[in-house]
Write a protein that holds these residues in place. Structure first.
Motif, PDB file in Angstrom:
ATOM      1  N   LEU A 153      11.941  -5.574  -2.725  1.00  0.00           N
ATOM      2  CA  LEU A 153      12.810  -4.735  -3.561  1.00  0.00           C
ATOM      3  C   LEU A 153      14.179  -4.616  -3.285  1.00  0.00           C
ATOM      4  CD1 LEU A 153      10.792  -1.391  -4.533  1.00  0.00           C
ATOM      5  CD2 LEU A 153      11.397  -3.200  -6.088  1.00  0.00           C
ATOM      6  N   THR A 164      10.819  -7.581 -15.341  1.00  0.00           N
ATOM      7  CA  THR A 164       9.797  -6.901 -14.857  1.00  0.00           C
ATOM      8  C   THR A 164       8.980  -6.211 -16.020  1.00  0.00           C
ATOM      9  OG1 THR A 164      10.797  -6.245 -12.781  1.00  0.00           O
ATOM     10  CG2 THR A 164       9.112  -4.974 -13.227  1.00  0.00           C
ATOM     11  N   TYR A 209       5.869  -8.613 -10.966  1.00  0.00           N
ATOM     12  CA  TYR A 209       5.716  -7.493  -9.938  1.00  0.00           C
ATOM     13  C   TYR A 209       4.773  -6.536 -10.581  1.00  0.00           C
ATOM     14  CZ  TYR A 209       7.297  -2.898  -8.521  1.00  0.00           C
ATOM     15  OH  TYR A 209       7.357  -1.759  -7.744  1.00  0.00           O
ATOM     16  N   LYS A 224      10.286   1.702  -9.716  1.00  0.00           N
ATOM     17  CA  LYS A 224      10.252   1.049  -8.503  1.00  0.00           C
ATOM     18  C   LYS A 224      10.763   1.843  -7.424  1.00  0.00           C
ATOM     19  CE  LYS A 224      10.748  -3.825 -10.125  1.00  0.00           C
ATOM     20  NZ  LYS A 224      11.612  -5.014 -10.346  1.00  0.00           N
ATOM     21  N   LYS A 246      18.736   1.310  -7.086  1.00  0.00           N
ATOM     22  CA  LYS A 246      17.550   1.192  -6.340  1.00  0.00           C
ATOM     23  C   LYS A 246      17.640   0.578  -5.152  1.00  0.00           C
ATOM     24  CE  LYS A 246      15.678  -2.828  -7.418  1.00  0.00           C
ATOM     25  NZ  LYS A 246      15.527  -4.119  -8.331  1.00  0.00           N
ATOM     26  N   ASN A 261      16.384   2.066  -1.552  1.00  0.00           N
ATOM     27  CA  ASN A 261      15.433   1.289  -0.566  1.00  0.00           C
ATOM     28  C   ASN A 261      16.144   1.458   0.766  1.00  0.00           C
ATOM     29  OD1 ASN A 261      13.240  -0.267   0.173  1.00  0.00           O
ATOM     30  ND2 ASN A 261      14.561  -2.234  -0.341  1.00  0.00           N
TER      31      ASN A 261
END
Lengths: 165, 340
Positions: A37, A64, A83, B167, B214, B218
């Motif tokens: 990611l 996605t 994904y 995510k 995102k 992370n």
């Protein structure tokens, strides 16, 4: 050439590397694009699309949710994102084989989620080595992949030297 | 008109009965527990096969729940695109077959057109208005001058906002549905605890980018010496949500001002987000804007939303041909122009 590693230091550079692949890619090839990611897979894919001749103002976004997007370049780009999938059976329902065996460039993000290897000519793996630094590893799987890899490398080197002029 | 509407563009198999494009008599979505328990807990998702299994049941359920039957139905609305061709074809083929067998007019609708018109099922709203469509697959700003008159003002360059939510939830180990979990946690956290980037916020234009936020989350998680839990996790969720909400609301308000629009519709799955609703409510007061959200049952993918445009097109004699095909890519701007 079986393998090639490149370091990029900015998003734009990763996109430029993708562009080199898009420029060199022949019709009817499958390229897998792996990486965690936030590694920059969609960024690389944007470069591939524009290198393939997709109009520059076209947004090339993450597939996605849509699972796949089609963009029209000199050949079609079938941009898959696995994904949300976990089984090879899901690919059948998507009609994946028809695209992969067709006359476009099939670019597959998250192919490593499938549990079994997908057929391809080239595997691109992106890893993050800092906020904007990325390591990009190309692995050629078959002769067509080796041919493409050497062309990507020379296209990239030409693009880089043109930038430095 | 009494319309039967069918949607199968992505994960959901859905059918609804809508009267006069305003009154929802039933709104059935296959992933809803009551229906889905009947076929052994199989969640209808991406697979076209799953849509095939669900479609007849969902259509029948929509008619039954509305207390009507096909004999009373006067027309059919269906999603034509954009989406996965295999998935779209299940709903479209069903709609075409029913229309042909029953000699009913058919309206083939753009999926996003349904979303941004959904508030009309619940409230009076005048055109023109600005629409922010936010979901797993979309983050788009549209100017809406009427049904069939749409102009895209901006969209995401990479990830959709809902995708960023899911995510980030996954990398925080929050499970599914990620958006709701983050929203819940964010309510308990400090939105100023961690400074995440607000991509595009200070750039002119109405483009969005959520991939960078995102990636920043992370990196933040990877830099911590121990797993992020408790208050720390709530602060992280609140800080992430603040970044997303800041960008979405600031760009939307700026677009409304630039276009001279005082009414805003926020539609799509992310429109359920409480943090987003609260911020829009504050901004609406501050800038004298009317901001309208559909009810949660009309935010996610559903078939009832198709009733608004379908009724309009059929009532004004703009039925689709019986041979209408599904389209994977379909810019909303071209809707109504007859061009694809």
């Amino acid at each position: 050439m079986q393998q090639w590693r490149v370091a990029t230091r900015a998003e734009e550079e990763t996109r430029l590397l993708g562009r080199s692949l898009g420029k060199a890619a022949p019709a009817g090839m499958v390229v897998l694009l792996n990486g965690p990611l936030g590694a920059g897979k969609t960024c690389f894919a944007q470069g591939v699309a524009y290198g393939l001749g997709v109009a520059e103002q076209t947004p090339v976004t993450s597939p996605t949710y849509a699972l796949m997007n089609i963009h029209q370049g000199r050949v079609p780009l079938y941009h898959f994102d696995l994904y949300r999938l976990s089984r090879v059976d899901d690919l059948e329902d998507l009609g994946y084989d028809e695209y992969a065996e067709g006359q476009g460039l099939t670019l597959v993000e998250w192919a490593d989620r499938m549990g079994e290897p997908l057929g391809s000519s080239l595997v691109v793996t992106i890893s993050s080595s800092g906020e904007n630094d990325r390591q990009i590893e190309f692995t050629a799987v078959d002769p067509a992949g080796r041919q493409l890899l050497s062309e990507v490398k020379s296209t990239w080197e030409a693009a880089r030297s043109a930038e430095n002029l | 008109m009494l319309l039967l509407c069918i949607e199968s563009s992505c994960d959901e198999t859905a059918a609804a009965v809508v009267r006069d494009g305003r009154e929802v008599l039933s709104n059935i979505i296959a992933s809803q527990v009551d229906v889905h328990a009947r076929f052994g807990g199989v969640v209808p998702e991406i697979a076209s096969r799953k849509h095939v299994e669900a479609i007849s049941l969902v259509v029948r359920e929509a008619l039954t729940a509305a207390g009507t039957s096909l004999d009373q139905i006067e027309g059919i609305g269906v999603t034509r695109g954009p989406g996965l061709i295999g998935a779209l074809l299940v709903g479209l083929s069903t709609a075409r077959a029913l229309a042909w067998a029953r000699q009913l007019p058919l309206a083939a609708i753009h999926h996003m057109e349904g979303h941004i018109l959904a508030p009309l099922l619940e409230t009076e709203l005048e055109f023109p208005f600005l629409a922010l469509a936010v979901s797993g697959g979309h983050t788009h700003l549209y100017r809406v001058d009427g049904i069939g008159q749409y102009t895209t003002l901006g969209q995401t360059r990479d990830d959709a906002s809902g995708e960023a939510y899911d995510k980030v939830a996954k990398l925080l180990g929050l499970g599914y549905p990620g958006g709701a979990k983050i929203d819940q946690l964010a309510a308990e956290g400090d939105p100023t605890a961690i400074s995440f980037p607000r991509p595009m916020l200070h750039k002119p234009g109405f483009e969005f980018s959520f991939s960078g936020i995102k990636s920043a989350v992370n990196r933040y998680v990877e830099q911590q010496s121990e797993p992020v839990t408790g208050t720390h996790l709530a602060d992280l969720a609140a800080s992430f949500q603040a970044a997303v909400v800041d960008v979405l609301t600031a760009k939307t308000v700026a677009a409304a001002k630039a276009e001279g629009l005082s009414r805003i519709v926020v539609a799509g799955g992310v429109a359920c987000n409480r943090g987003l609703r609260e911020r829009f409510a504050q901004l609406a007061e501050k800038h004298a804007l009317q901001v309208v959200f559909p009810s949660p049952s009309l935010c996610g993918d559903n078939a009832a939303m198709l009733g608004v445009p379908a009724d309009y097109y059929l009532s004004s004699g703009q039925a689709s041909g019986g041979d209408v095909n599904a389209v994977a890519s379909w810019p909303l701007d071209t809707v109504g122009s007859g061009a694809l």
